[in-house]
Write a protein that holds these residues in place. Structure first.
Motif, PDB file in Angstrom:
ATOM      1  N   GLN A 150       2.761  -1.605 -14.660  1.00  0.00           N
ATOM      2  CA  GLN A 150       3.113  -0.578 -13.688  1.00  0.00           C
ATOM      3  C   GLN A 150       3.626   0.660 -14.411  1.00  0.00           C
ATOM      4  N   VAL A 158       6.810   3.799  -8.181  1.00  0.00           N
ATOM      5  CA  VAL A 158       6.157   2.767  -8.974  1.00  0.00           C
ATOM      6  C   VAL A 158       4.662   2.770  -8.656  1.00  0.00           C
ATOM      7  N   SER A 160       1.143   0.795  -9.484  1.00  0.00           N
ATOM      8  CA  SER A 160       0.483  -0.370 -10.081  1.00  0.00           C
ATOM      9  C   SER A 160      -0.886   0.031 -10.613  1.00  0.00           C
TER      10      SER A 160
END
Length: 236
Positions: A150, A158, A160
């Motif tokens: 991440q 955040v 991914s």
């Protein structure tokens, strides 16, 4: 008294190995030697090596393939030696991850100077970043978590990453401020050779650019793609 830097000479010519080993030991370095890729890997498993002097033209696994493999797992600096001194050979060698390039025949004194310069440059980094081993890699106020795959943005978002995007970003972070060719990226991200109409790397770069800050990944005309900032690797 500080421990001397440990150099590894990889060359299939026993006379060159012996000559360089004796000369560099006299200059104050700890020196190990290897005649091929298999012995090189064994030496790397047994010792902490600070710099590798690697011959390009060896039977079996040549210097380019060994340097490419090495860059997937290590940032150990490499100086390439070769009897071929053409510009294209030099470009390919540097593209594969070599830090410097010296054509044969050469004066051992010049090699010594280049070793000192490369070691001084690498050891002057605030952290001798090992992106391939670190848990976290910071770049321009962003941070990659290599365990969770991440990215943390400067504002705390955040992101991914898919497998190919993650592998591409790791490669760019391993070679900051150095252009990487499309062929090189395609081979290491997707493990396949380039074809004239294969745009998979371009699509992957486009996705990363949309997720990261503008300008972090630059297109270098006729050379490839480049991460335009420094990296700092850490365990926390």
């Amino acid at each position: 008294m500080s421990k001397p830097d440990h150099l590894l000479i990889v060359d299939d010519d026993p006379e060159i190995r012996q000559l360089l080993a004796e000369y560099l030991r006299d200059a104050g370095y700890q020196v190990s030697t290897a005649c091929d890729g298999k012995e090189m890997r064994r030496r790397l498993e047994l010792n902490v090596i600070d710099l590798i002097v690697l011959d390009l033209m060896m039977p079996g696994e040549d210097g380019l393939s060994l340097c490419t493999q090495l860059r997937l797992t290590s940032n150990t600096p490499v100086i390439m030696l070769t009897a071929r001194g053409s510009l294209i050979d030099r470009i390919i060698g540097l593209e594969m991850g070599a830090d410097d390039y010296l054509p044969k025949p050469f004066d051992p004194r010049e090699l010594l100077v280049r070793i000192k310069v490369v070691l001084r440059r690498v050891q002057s980094f605030p952290t001798r970043a090992r992106v391939d081993e670190a848990a976290f890699v910071r770049f321009d106020d962003w941070q990659l978590d290599t365990r969770a795959r991440q990215v943390l943005s400067p504002s705390g978002v955040v992101i991914s990453l898919g497998n190919s995007d993650y592998r591409l970003l790791r490669l760019l972070l391993q070679h900051p401020n150095r252009p990487l060719s499309r062929d090189f990226l395609l081979n290491h991200v997707f493990e396949k050779d380039s074809t004239p109409f294969d745009r998979s790397i371009d699509v992957c770069v486009s996705r990363l650019r949309q997720q990261l800050a503008p300008g972090l990944i630059k297109t270098v005309r006729n050379e490839g793609y480049m991460l335009t900032c420094a990296t700092v690797a850490s365990e926390s």
